[in-house]
Scaffold this active site. Structure first.
Site, PDB file in Angstrom:
ATOM      1  N   SER A 199       0.818  -1.217   0.000  1.00 34.56           N
ATOM      2  CA  SER A 199       0.000   0.000   0.000  1.00 34.56           C
ATOM      3  C   SER A 199       0.846   1.259   0.000  1.00 34.56           C
ATOM      4  O   SER A 199       0.373   2.319  -0.398  1.00 34.56           O
ATOM      5  CB  SER A 199      -0.900   0.051   1.233  1.00 34.56           C
ATOM      6  OG  SER A 199      -1.820  -0.979   1.194  1.00 34.56           O
ATOM      7  N   ALA A 224      -2.509   0.106   9.858  1.00 30.88           N
ATOM      8  CA  ALA A 224      -1.745  -1.159   9.873  1.00 30.88           C
ATOM      9  C   ALA A 224      -1.729  -1.843   8.495  1.00 30.88           C
ATOM     10  O   ALA A 224      -2.713  -1.743   7.760  1.00 30.88           O
ATOM     11  CB  ALA A 224      -2.372  -2.102  10.901  1.00 30.88           C
ATOM     12  N   PRO A 225      -0.619  -2.487   8.124  1.00 37.68           N
ATOM     13  CA  PRO A 225       0.633  -2.647   8.891  1.00 37.68           C
ATOM     14  C   PRO A 225       1.577  -1.451   8.845  1.00 37.68           C
ATOM     15  O   PRO A 225       2.641  -1.488   9.460  1.00 37.68           O
ATOM     16  CB  PRO A 225       1.284  -3.856   8.224  1.00 37.68           C
ATOM     17  CG  PRO A 225       0.768  -3.837   6.824  1.00 37.68           C
ATOM     18  CD  PRO A 225      -0.617  -3.262   6.878  1.00 37.68           C
ATOM     19  N   GLY A 226       1.223  -0.379   8.097  1.00 41.50           N
ATOM     20  CA  GLY A 226       2.024   0.835   8.252  1.00 41.50           C
ATOM     21  C   GLY A 226       2.648   1.422   6.996  1.00 41.50           C
ATOM     22  O   GLY A 226       3.508   2.295   7.089  1.00 41.50           O
ATOM     23  N   GLY A 227       2.212   0.978   5.819  1.00 40.27           N
ATOM     24  CA  GLY A 227       2.805   1.488   4.569  1.00 40.27           C
ATOM     25  C   GLY A 227       2.671   3.009   4.429  1.00 40.27           C
ATOM     26  O   GLY A 227       3.636   3.710   4.098  1.00 40.27           O
ATOM     27  N   ASP A 256      -5.009   2.288  14.498  1.00 41.41           N
ATOM     28  CA  ASP A 256      -5.488   0.991  13.992  1.00 41.41           C
ATOM     29  C   ASP A 256      -5.491   0.007  15.148  1.00 41.41           C
ATOM     30  O   ASP A 256      -4.570   0.034  15.980  1.00 41.41           O
ATOM     31  CB  ASP A 256      -4.567   0.470  12.860  1.00 41.41           C
ATOM     32  CG  ASP A 256      -5.288  -0.514  11.946  1.00 41.41           C
ATOM     33  OD1 ASP A 256      -5.828  -1.515  12.448  1.00 41.41           O
ATOM     34  OD2 ASP A 256      -5.315  -0.269  10.731  1.00 41.41           O
ATOM     35  N   ASP A 288     -10.624   3.492  17.275  1.00 38.65           N
ATOM     36  CA  ASP A 288     -11.507   3.441  16.110  1.00 38.65           C
ATOM     37  C   ASP A 288     -11.314   4.723  15.286  1.00 38.65           C
ATOM     38  O   ASP A 288     -11.558   5.823  15.792  1.00 38.65           O
ATOM     39  CB  ASP A 288     -12.959   3.309  16.595  1.00 38.65           C
ATOM     40  CG  ASP A 288     -13.930   3.156  15.421  1.00 38.65           C
ATOM     41  OD1 ASP A 288     -13.552   3.520  14.284  1.00 38.65           O
ATOM     42  OD2 ASP A 288     -15.053   2.678  15.645  1.00 38.65           O
ATOM     43  N   ASP A 313      -7.062   5.091   4.944  1.00 40.71           N
ATOM     44  CA  ASP A 313      -7.137   3.944   4.021  1.00 40.71           C
ATOM     45  C   ASP A 313      -8.030   2.861   4.632  1.00 40.71           C
ATOM     46  O   ASP A 313      -7.815   1.669   4.405  1.00 40.71           O
ATOM     47  CB  ASP A 313      -5.701   3.423   3.779  1.00 40.71           C
ATOM     48  CG  ASP A 313      -5.601   2.426   2.633  1.00 40.71           C
ATOM     49  OD1 ASP A 313      -6.498   2.401   1.787  1.00 40.71           O
ATOM     50  OD2 ASP A 313      -4.614   1.667   2.595  1.00 40.71           O
ATOM     51  N   LYS A 363     -13.186   3.122  -1.348  1.00 37.16           N
ATOM     52  CA  LYS A 363     -13.313   1.778  -1.935  1.00 37.16           C
ATOM     53  C   LYS A 363     -14.656   1.731  -2.652  1.00 37.16           C
ATOM     54  O   LYS A 363     -15.695   2.000  -2.036  1.00 37.16           O
ATOM     55  CB  LYS A 363     -13.269   0.691  -0.855  1.00 37.16           C
ATOM     56  CG  LYS A 363     -12.240   0.927   0.250  1.00 37.16           C
ATOM     57  CD  LYS A 363     -10.815   0.635  -0.173  1.00 37.16           C
ATOM     58  CE  LYS A 363      -9.841   1.042   0.938  1.00 37.16           C
ATOM     59  NZ  LYS A 363      -8.444   1.017   0.517  1.00 37.16           N
TER      60      LYS A 363
HETATM   61  C1  LIG Z   1      -6.074  -1.499   3.619  1.00 37.99           C
HETATM   62  S1  LIG Z   1      -5.579  -1.613   5.278  1.00 37.99           S
HETATM   63  C2  LIG Z   1      -4.514  -0.227   5.451  1.00 37.99           C
HETATM   64  C3  LIG Z   1      -3.170  -0.414   4.852  1.00 37.99           C
HETATM   65  C4  LIG Z   1      -2.247   0.722   5.218  1.00 37.99           C
HETATM   66  N1  LIG Z   1      -2.661   1.975   4.599  1.00 37.99           N
HETATM   67  C5  LIG Z   1      -0.824   0.458   4.793  1.00 37.99           C
HETATM   68  O1  LIG Z   1      -0.287   1.209   4.015  1.00 37.99           O
HETATM   69  O2  LIG Z   1      -0.226  -0.524   5.312  1.00 37.99           O
HETATM   70  C6  LIG Z   1      -6.996  -1.103   6.143  1.00 37.99           C
HETATM   71  C7  LIG Z   1      -6.788  -1.004   7.622  1.00 37.99           C
HETATM   72  O3  LIG Z   1      -7.896  -0.286   8.155  1.00 37.99           O
HETATM   73  C8  LIG Z   1      -8.121  -0.753   9.453  1.00 37.99           C
HETATM   74  N2  LIG Z   1      -9.463  -0.342   9.882  1.00 37.99           N
HETATM   75  C9  LIG Z   1     -10.661  -0.675   9.345  1.00 37.99           C
HETATM   76  N3  LIG Z   1     -11.676  -0.071  10.039  1.00 37.99           N
HETATM   77  C10 LIG Z   1     -11.065   0.660  10.989  1.00 37.99           C
HETATM   78  C11 LIG Z   1     -11.556   1.500  12.015  1.00 37.99           C
HETATM   79  N4  LIG Z   1     -12.864   1.710  12.167  1.00 37.99           N
HETATM   80  N5  LIG Z   1     -10.668   2.103  12.825  1.00 37.99           N
HETATM   81  C12 LIG Z   1      -9.344   1.906  12.667  1.00 37.99           C
HETATM   82  N6  LIG Z   1      -8.815   1.120  11.715  1.00 37.99           N
HETATM   83  C13 LIG Z   1      -9.669   0.499  10.895  1.00 37.99           C
HETATM   84  C14 LIG Z   1      -7.920  -2.256   9.358  1.00 37.99           C
HETATM   85  O4  LIG Z   1      -7.590  -2.791  10.628  1.00 37.99           O
HETATM   86  C15 LIG Z   1      -6.757  -2.343   8.362  1.00 37.99           C
HETATM   87  O5  LIG Z   1      -5.529  -2.488   9.040  1.00 37.99           O
END
Ligand SMILES: C[S@@+](CC[C@H](N)C(=O)[O-])C[C@H]1O[C@@H](n2cnc3c(N)ncnc32)[C@H](O)[C@@H]1O
Length: 357
Positions: free
Chosen positions: A191, A224-227, A243, A263, A279, A308
């Protein structure tokens, strides 16, 4: 022939056609799309010779590239594809005496699709053959000049080519509209490429320098994971990563990242930040409204967020989400939205408050 030749992600032709249809109607331009799902490109045809300037590439969401189409050549003889092309290019030049300067570059391309990719070898060798001929005729600058209009030859089949040109100030600076980015070995996820491409595509060099400076602050919702956090930290920003999932440990070692398990739809910053990025995988209107609240409350000056999209009516959902975002934000904003090369079923948006510098 008047129109646009646009490249897009294969499968998104109907979405781009719907977007162009709406945008043309709003601008009072009569036009129609010629598109087939999966081809990775479409033509938007009409009588307006200024279509390319009235529907600028920069304002389009689903077009990776947008070019001014001027000829379509079918049934090309593989033994001599150059002669009919020269004829078409020269007659185009003759029709517009204002365009006397040579083109600055020639790009021979093919759609980024299953049918288009096998044409890459032909595109390369044909470019090498056509370039010296164009130079000899004074149609192409003696050496590449990226400031001048570009000439594009797009092979959609071995015997079928589209001829177009582009203004370097309003077109993607990469062949096929695809930036080639390499994933850094330290990046926590693929990501990271999405945010890197967003910064490259949605901001210009000056904006990147001024708006992403060491010591600035950011929140990353759904980190997460942090990109994305990693990309911001590489610019020297201090990042609060939100996250419930785990971040890659080496991010925390930078001293720039704080991880909060919270959240993303409820957490709010204690003081205004320079940036918010998001994201989270959620309904696009829900994300758009939440980011809108951040602007309404003045919690950030810039945001980059992903929406999305559903499988169908993606343009409609894009409009709906961006409208919800603007309505919620209640602030003067500049928006740029785009389906990036690294985006799949999603688009990426940059928004900033107009007063931001
Ligand atoms: C597509 S991943 C993000 C990837 C991240 N941008 C990266 O570069 O590694 C989506 C993330 O959104 C988190 N997520 C989804 N709903 C959430 C919420 N309500 N609050 C916090 N995190 C949330 C998920 O746990 C997941 O880790």
């Amino acid at each position: 022939m008047n129109g646009l030749l646009c490249y897009c992600r294969a499968g998104f032709e109907p979405d781009l056609a719907a977007e162009l249809g709406d945008r043309a109607a709003e601008a009072g331009i009569a036009g129609y799309a010629r598109a087939t799902r999966g081809e990775g490109y479409l033509l938007f045809l009409g009588d307006d010779s200024a279509m390319a300037t009235r529907l600028p590439w920069r304002s389009l969401v689903f077009a990776r590239q947008s070019l001014r189409l001027f000829a379509e050549l079918r049934d090309l003889d593989p033994r001599d594809r150059i002669a009919p092309m020269l004829e078409a290019i020269e007659s185009e030049r003759d029709m517009d005496p204002g365009r006397r300067a040579p083109y600055g570059e020639l790009w021979v391309e093919h759609p980024d699709s299953d049918a288009g990719k096998p044409l890459s070898g032909l595109a390369r060798s044909f470019g090498n053959a056509l370039r010296p001929v164009l130079r000899k005729r004074g149609l192409l600058a003696a050496s590449d000049d990226p400031r001048l209009p570009r000439l594009h030859v797009c092979f959609v089949a071995g015997d079928h080519a589209l001829l177009a040109d582009s203004d370097p100030a309003d077109s993607a600076p990469w062949p096929l509209g695809v930036p080639r980015l390499r994933l850094h070995a330290d990046a926590p996820s693929r990501s990271a490429l999405k945010l890197e491409e967003a910064l490259l595509t949605l901001l210009d060099d000056t904006q990147r320098r001024e708006w992403l400076r060491p010591g600035m602050t950011a929140a990353d919702l759904g980190a997460a994971p942090g990109g994305w956090t990693w990309v911001l930290a590489r610019h020297g920003l201090r990042v609060i990563a939100i996250d419930n999932g785990p971040l890659r440990p080496h991010l925390l070692e930078t001293g720039l990242v704080e991880h909060l398990r919270a959240d993303g739809f409820h957490w709010q910053p204690a003081r205004p930040l320079d940036w918010m990025v998001c994201d989270m995988v959620e309904q696009p209107t829900r994300v758009a409204r939440r980011v809108g609240e951040w602007f309404r409350e003045g919690w950030c000056r810039h945001a980059i967020f992903n929406l999305k999209l559903p499988m169908k009516k993606r343009w409609l959902e894009t409009r709906r989400s961006l409208d919800a975002f603007r309505r919620t934000a209640q602030a003067p904003l500049v928006l740029r939205a785009r389906q990036l090369y690294h985006d799949r079923e999603e688009i990426t948006v940059h928004a900033r408050r107009v007063s931001a510098t």
